[in-house]
Design a protein around this motif. Structure first.
Motif, PDB file in Angstrom:
ATOM      1  N   ARG A  94      21.780  21.934 -15.821  1.00 17.96           N
ATOM      2  CA  ARG A  94      22.560  20.871 -15.183  1.00 17.96           C
ATOM      3  C   ARG A  94      23.363  21.415 -14.001  1.00 17.96           C
ATOM      4  NH1 ARG A  94      22.889  16.215 -18.521  1.00 17.96           N
ATOM      5  NH2 ARG A  94      24.854  15.588 -17.528  1.00 17.96           N
ATOM      6  N   THR A  95      23.811  22.660 -14.101  1.00 18.82           N
ATOM      7  CA  THR A  95      24.503  23.290 -12.979  1.00 18.82           C
ATOM      8  C   THR A  95      23.534  23.517 -11.826  1.00 18.82           C
ATOM      9  OG1 THR A  95      26.041  24.358 -14.511  1.00 18.82           O
ATOM     10  CG2 THR A  95      25.890  25.282 -12.289  1.00 18.82           C
ATOM     11  N   ALA A  96      22.285  23.836 -12.145  1.00 17.23           N
ATOM     12  CA  ALA A  96      21.272  23.981 -11.097  1.00 17.23           C
ATOM     13  C   ALA A  96      21.065  22.664 -10.360  1.00 17.23           C
ATOM     14  CB  ALA A  96      19.961  24.474 -11.698  1.00 17.23           C
ATOM     15  N   GLY A  97      21.027  21.561 -11.099  1.00 18.36           N
ATOM     16  CA  GLY A  97      20.903  20.257 -10.458  1.00 18.36           C
ATOM     17  C   GLY A  97      22.070  19.958  -9.540  1.00 18.36           C
ATOM     18  N   ALA A  98      23.266  20.375  -9.956  1.00 19.98           N
ATOM     19  CA  ALA A  98      24.442  20.188  -9.109  1.00 19.98           C
ATOM     20  C   ALA A  98      24.307  20.997  -7.823  1.00 19.98           C
ATOM     21  CB  ALA A  98      25.703  20.600  -9.879  1.00 19.98           C
ATOM     22  N   ALA A  99      23.783  22.210  -7.930  1.00 19.79           N
ATOM     23  CA  ALA A  99      23.600  23.060  -6.746  1.00 19.79           C
ATOM     24  C   ALA A  99      22.591  22.451  -5.786  1.00 19.79           C
ATOM     25  CB  ALA A  99      23.167  24.455  -7.166  1.00 19.79           C
ATOM     26  N   VAL A 100      21.523  21.863  -6.310  1.00 19.27           N
ATOM     27  CA  VAL A 100      20.518  21.226  -5.457  1.00 19.27           C
ATOM     28  C   VAL A 100      21.160  20.126  -4.618  1.00 19.27           C
ATOM     29  CG1 VAL A 100      18.446  19.776  -5.473  1.00 19.27           C
ATOM     30  CG2 VAL A 100      18.559  21.818  -6.927  1.00 19.27           C
ATOM     31  N   GLY A 128      29.273  32.193  -9.437  1.00 15.31           N
ATOM     32  CA  GLY A 128      28.901  30.814  -9.763  1.00 15.31           C
ATOM     33  C   GLY A 128      27.395  30.667  -9.830  1.00 15.31           C
ATOM     34  N   GLU A 129      26.686  31.470  -9.025  1.00 17.17           N
ATOM     35  CA  GLU A 129      25.227  31.431  -8.995  1.00 17.17           C
ATOM     36  C   GLU A 129      24.615  32.012 -10.263  1.00 17.17           C
ATOM     37  OE1 GLU A 129      26.350  35.505  -7.502  1.00 17.17           O
ATOM     38  OE2 GLU A 129      27.151  33.455  -7.369  1.00 17.17           O
ATOM     39  N   GLU A 144      19.759  38.135 -17.508  1.00 12.45           N
ATOM     40  CA  GLU A 144      19.484  37.108 -18.509  1.00 12.45           C
ATOM     41  C   GLU A 144      18.583  36.044 -17.871  1.00 12.45           C
ATOM     42  OE1 GLU A 144      22.962  35.517 -20.333  1.00 12.45           O
ATOM     43  OE2 GLU A 144      23.901  37.479 -20.609  1.00 12.45           O
ATOM     44  N   PRO A 145      17.418  35.762 -18.450  1.00  8.33           N
ATOM     45  CA  PRO A 145      16.444  34.867 -17.813  1.00  8.33           C
ATOM     46  C   PRO A 145      17.003  33.507 -17.411  1.00  8.33           C
ATOM     47  CG  PRO A 145      15.415  36.021 -19.628  1.00  8.33           C
ATOM     48  CD  PRO A 145      16.867  36.361 -19.695  1.00  8.33           C
ATOM     49  N   ASP A 146      17.761  32.864 -18.301  1.00  8.27           N
ATOM     50  CA  ASP A 146      18.277  31.530 -17.981  1.00  8.27           C
ATOM     51  C   ASP A 146      19.252  31.581 -16.807  1.00  8.27           C
ATOM     52  OD1 ASP A 146      16.801  30.259 -19.924  1.00  8.27           O
ATOM     53  OD2 ASP A 146      18.387  30.348 -21.440  1.00  8.27           O
ATOM     54  N   ARG A 147      20.068  32.603 -16.764  1.00  9.84           N
ATOM     55  CA  ARG A 147      21.033  32.727 -15.661  1.00  9.84           C
ATOM     56  C   ARG A 147      20.314  33.122 -14.365  1.00  9.84           C
ATOM     57  NH1 ARG A 147      26.265  32.515 -17.709  1.00  9.84           N
ATOM     58  NH2 ARG A 147      26.471  33.010 -19.927  1.00  9.84           N
ATOM     59  N   LEU A 185      19.076  30.136 -12.616  1.00  7.32           N
ATOM     60  CA  LEU A 185      20.108  29.465 -11.819  1.00  7.32           C
ATOM     61  C   LEU A 185      20.292  30.183 -10.491  1.00  7.32           C
ATOM     62  CD1 LEU A 185      22.353  27.361 -11.475  1.00  7.32           C
ATOM     63  CD2 LEU A 185      23.902  28.939 -12.685  1.00  7.32           C
ATOM     64  N   TYR A 186      20.356  31.500 -10.541  1.00  5.91           N
ATOM     65  CA  TYR A 186      20.460  32.292  -9.310  1.00  5.91           C
ATOM     66  C   TYR A 186      19.306  31.953  -8.369  1.00  5.91           C
ATOM     67  CZ  TYR A 186      20.085  36.409  -6.257  1.00  5.91           C
ATOM     68  OH  TYR A 186      19.969  37.237  -5.177  1.00  5.91           O
ATOM     69  N   ASP A 187      18.112  31.854  -8.898  1.00  2.01           N
ATOM     70  CA  ASP A 187      16.931  31.572  -8.073  1.00  2.01           C
ATOM     71  C   ASP A 187      17.025  30.208  -7.405  1.00  2.01           C
ATOM     72  OD1 ASP A 187      15.831  34.031  -8.689  1.00  2.01           O
ATOM     73  OD2 ASP A 187      14.560  33.257 -10.309  1.00  2.01           O
ATOM     74  N   VAL A 188      17.616  29.237  -8.110  1.00  4.18           N
ATOM     75  CA  VAL A 188      17.798  27.913  -7.509  1.00  4.18           C
ATOM     76  C   VAL A 188      18.792  28.008  -6.352  1.00  4.18           C
ATOM     77  CG1 VAL A 188      18.695  25.581  -7.888  1.00  4.18           C
ATOM     78  CG2 VAL A 188      17.147  26.609  -9.561  1.00  4.18           C
ATOM     79  N   TYR A 189      19.906  28.700  -6.564  1.00  7.66           N
ATOM     80  CA  TYR A 189      20.873  28.901  -5.486  1.00  7.66           C
ATOM     81  C   TYR A 189      20.204  29.555  -4.282  1.00  7.66           C
ATOM     82  CZ  TYR A 189      25.416  27.718  -7.628  1.00  7.66           C
ATOM     83  OH  TYR A 189      26.510  27.061  -8.150  1.00  7.66           O
ATOM     84  N   ALA A 190      19.483  30.656  -4.533  1.00  8.28           N
ATOM     85  CA  ALA A 190      18.844  31.395  -3.448  1.00  8.28           C
ATOM     86  C   ALA A 190      17.838  30.527  -2.710  1.00  8.28           C
ATOM     87  CB  ALA A 190      18.174  32.654  -3.993  1.00  8.28           C
ATOM     88  N   ALA A 191      17.078  29.738  -3.453  1.00 11.70           N
ATOM     89  CA  ALA A 191      16.083  28.866  -2.828  1.00 11.70           C
ATOM     90  C   ALA A 191      16.750  27.808  -1.955  1.00 11.70           C
ATOM     91  CB  ALA A 191      15.223  28.202  -3.901  1.00 11.70           C
TER      92      ALA A 191
END
Length: 628
Positions: A476-482, A497-498, A526-529, A532-538
């Motif tokens: 859900r935090t990844a969706g917020a970043a998008v 935060g990423e 940690e894979p799940d975290r 999230l980092y990958d979404v931020y970077a993308a």
């Protein structure tokens, strides 16, 4: 001690005096070979040659000032009495050792001992002994038993830092992605060198600006930095002056700007400018040239309040900003609590033309030195005032923390007044009626509770869907970043935060708000975290590489639980969307045009038959569609 005749000249960005030498000694602030009979020196300490220094102190109303220090065994001597000329006290001394540091002070009216407000290094009797040698090697010792109070460190050594990048320039402010960090809590080394070692990580993330929380000298060794005492000195707890310059130079080599968090709303009691003019209760007296006797804002105030209407404060502010741009090649400033830059009474929220004028004057001075410098305000006042400042060219913080966190936690209900609990429309500059995208929107900063902490503690649990589950909260935090990065304009990330940093910040000192926080670089593994980092970077990469993310042609629906943003440009359209409800939701989404679209994250293709299309998303699901 040879005598000199002085006259005073006020010259931006520093205050200067001219010294007429009655012999043929060299008088040269640059330390070169040129001989001259007359030279101007700035307020503070100027190296004249390999064995000579000049001292200038602005001290209206004071009667006598003596320079005391290592060079005269801390004795009061007429040879070291400073020459008084109006409001200035001045002295040139020679016969010093080459390339040597000295500790010294001003003794004012035989009772006040201070370091120079313009000193670039101080000696602290209480805290210097606790600075680790690996952070600040060979730190000169405080002269215990010789004097008391904070002193200044001066040197006959010439500073010839070899900059690798001479003229760094921020290419596109609209594409700015700022990474705010606290040096103390960012790496295990808790030093600016430690931050520099992490530049490959930050470059890989894609940020193009780093905002350092205040690192000019603050009170104590353990602080967020918002209790400043000296404005021209780097705090030694994080490293040497050259360590900071190394960091800034390395950032520029990697295409990263450096923004300095600057506190010019207030100072604290160690400031020499406070201590020179104090009442018996420690507060600034009416004779103080720089400070109000009391803050006009009694709702929000800290320390001692600068009087920004004073010409002396204005000259000091200009000197501070110019110094860091000139000496350290700082690319801009984030000014703390700028709603306090006024003498009008109240809580600072209302439209204030005097404050606007003050901030415009500061910005103009900064841009006179560097037309590309960033001027960022933590203002958070009446939108009418923020609009004026934004359209003048300043950037303003846009806090989305509370409402975005309501969305990520799943508390998306409609209120009795018709508003939505998780409405994040205020993150769009158009929603504010601004014509320029000068809003630095962010979900977290040093001041706000962490999204993932609240997701973990207070996330909604409904019918088997539990936001408190780590992977769910991170999604859900990844969706917020998008959504955040899809809104046109500059953005800011708070450190880690990423990676979904989820340690409690707290609201008060009693809750540990200001204490050191755990440093969790292991989160990256940690894979799940890492997802999230990958979404931020993308999203950061897409924002920088695709002009559509800076389009002025965009619409949005960010009130209800299913939120989306539609971006339109000549070559492509983008639609970002996320469902922050805890149940499936179908929504009619505006795509602006029919045709084929592909989701960036899943490569799933859809065909949109008209300008709008019904889209169904599961709880926490997000998509980023590009037109084909």
């Amino acid at each position: 001690m040879k005598k000199y005749i002085y006259y005073y000249l006020c010259l931006f960005p520093f205050l200067w005096f001219s010294c007429s030498d009655d012999n043929d000694d060299p008088v040269n602030p640059g330390g070169g070979e040129e001989q001259t009979a007359q030279k101007t020196y700035r307020e503070g300490i100027t190296r004249i040659s390999g064995d000579s220094l000049a001292f200038v102190l602005f001290a209206p109303g004071k009667t006598s000032i003596y320079l005391i220090g290592d060079f005269n065994d801390w004795t009061v001597s007429e040879d070291y009495k400073m020459n008084k000329d109006g409001n200035l006290f001045q002295l040139k001394i020679g016969g010093l050792e080459k390339d040597k540091e000295y500790v010294c002070q001003y003794l004012i009216d035989n009772k006040i001992r201070i370091a120079d407000p313009y000193a670039n290094k101080i000696s602290d009797p209480y805290y210097d002994a606790n600075i680790p040698a690996d952070i600040y090697p060979n730190l000169i010792a405080y002269p215990t038993g010789k004097t008391s109070e904070i002193a200044m460190v001066v040197s006959t050594k010439q500073d010839n830092y070899n900059w690798q990048v001479g003229n760094f320039k921020i290419e596109d402010v609209d594409n700015l992605v700022i990474y705010e960090l606290l040096i103390r809590d960012f790496t295990e080394k808790r030093s600016i060198k430690g931050v520099q070692e992490k530049l490959p990580y930050l470059k890989s993330l894609g940020v193009n600006a780093i905002e350092l929380m205040p690192f000019n000298e603050f009170e104590g060794n353990d602080s967020w930095g918002y209790n400043p005492s000296f404005y021209f000195a780097t705090d030694k707890i994080y490293g040497t002056n050259n360590d900071y310059k190394d960091f800034i130079d390395a950032c520029h080599q990697n295409g990263i700007a450096v923004i300095m968090d600057m506190v010019l709303n207030h100072s604290y009691g160690q400031s020499p400018m406070v201590r020179m003019y104090q009442n018996t209760n420690g507060e600034p007296s009416s004779a103080n040239p720089w400070y109000n006797t009391a803050s006009p804002n009694q709702a929000y105030y800290w320390g001692y309040d600068f009087n920004h209407e004073s010409q002396y404060t204005q000259q000091f502010v200009d000197s501070v900003c110019t110094f860091w741009m000139q000496e350290y090649k700082i690319d801009g400033f984030r000014f703390d609590f700028t709603k306090g830059f006024t003498n009008n009474s109240g809580d600072g929220w209302d439209y204030d033309q005097e404050r606007i004028n003050i901030l415009k004057r500061i910005a103009d001075r900064i841009w006179r030195h560097n037309e590309n410098a960033l001027v960022i305000l933590e203002h958070l006042t009446d939108n009418r005032e923020e609009k004026v400042l934004a359209e003048y060219g300043m950037l303003l913080w846009g806090n989305l923390n509370y409402r975005m966190n309501e969305a990520t936690m799943g508390w998306t209900q409609q209120n009795t007044d018709g508003s939505w609990n998780s409405d994040i429309s205020w993150g769009a500059y158009k929603e504010r009626g601004w014509t320029l995208p000068n809003l630095v929107a962010y979900m977290e900063s040093h001041d706000e509770e962490r999204l993932m902490y609240k997701n973990n503690q207070h996330g909604k649990d409904y019918n088997g869907y539990n936001v408190r589950t780590l992977s769910t909260g991170l999604d859900r935090t990844a969706g917020a970043a998008v959504l955040l990065f899809s809104l046109p304009g500059p953005k800011m990330i708070w450190q880690f935060g990423e990676l979904g940093y989820d340690y409690f910040l707290g609201s008060t000192a009693e809750e540990g708000r200001l204490e050191k926080k755990p440093i969790r670089w292991d989160y990256y593994d940690e894979p799940d975290r890492k997802e999230l980092y990958d979404v931020y970077a993308a999203m950061i990469r897409l924002k920088k590489e695709n002009a559509v993310f800076n389009t002025t042609d965009f619409t949005y629906e960010l009130e209800e639980p299913f939120k989306y943003i539609t971006l339109v440009s000549p070559d492509k359209n983008v639609v970002a969307m996320a469902n922050f409800d805890v149940v499936d939701v179908t929504k009619n989404v505006n795509f602006e045009k029919a045709g084929k679209w592909k989701d960036y994250f899943t490569n799933q293709e859809i065909t949109v038959s008209s300008s709008t299309e019904n889209i169904s998303l599961s709880p926490g699901e997000y998509r980023l569609y590009f037109s084909e």
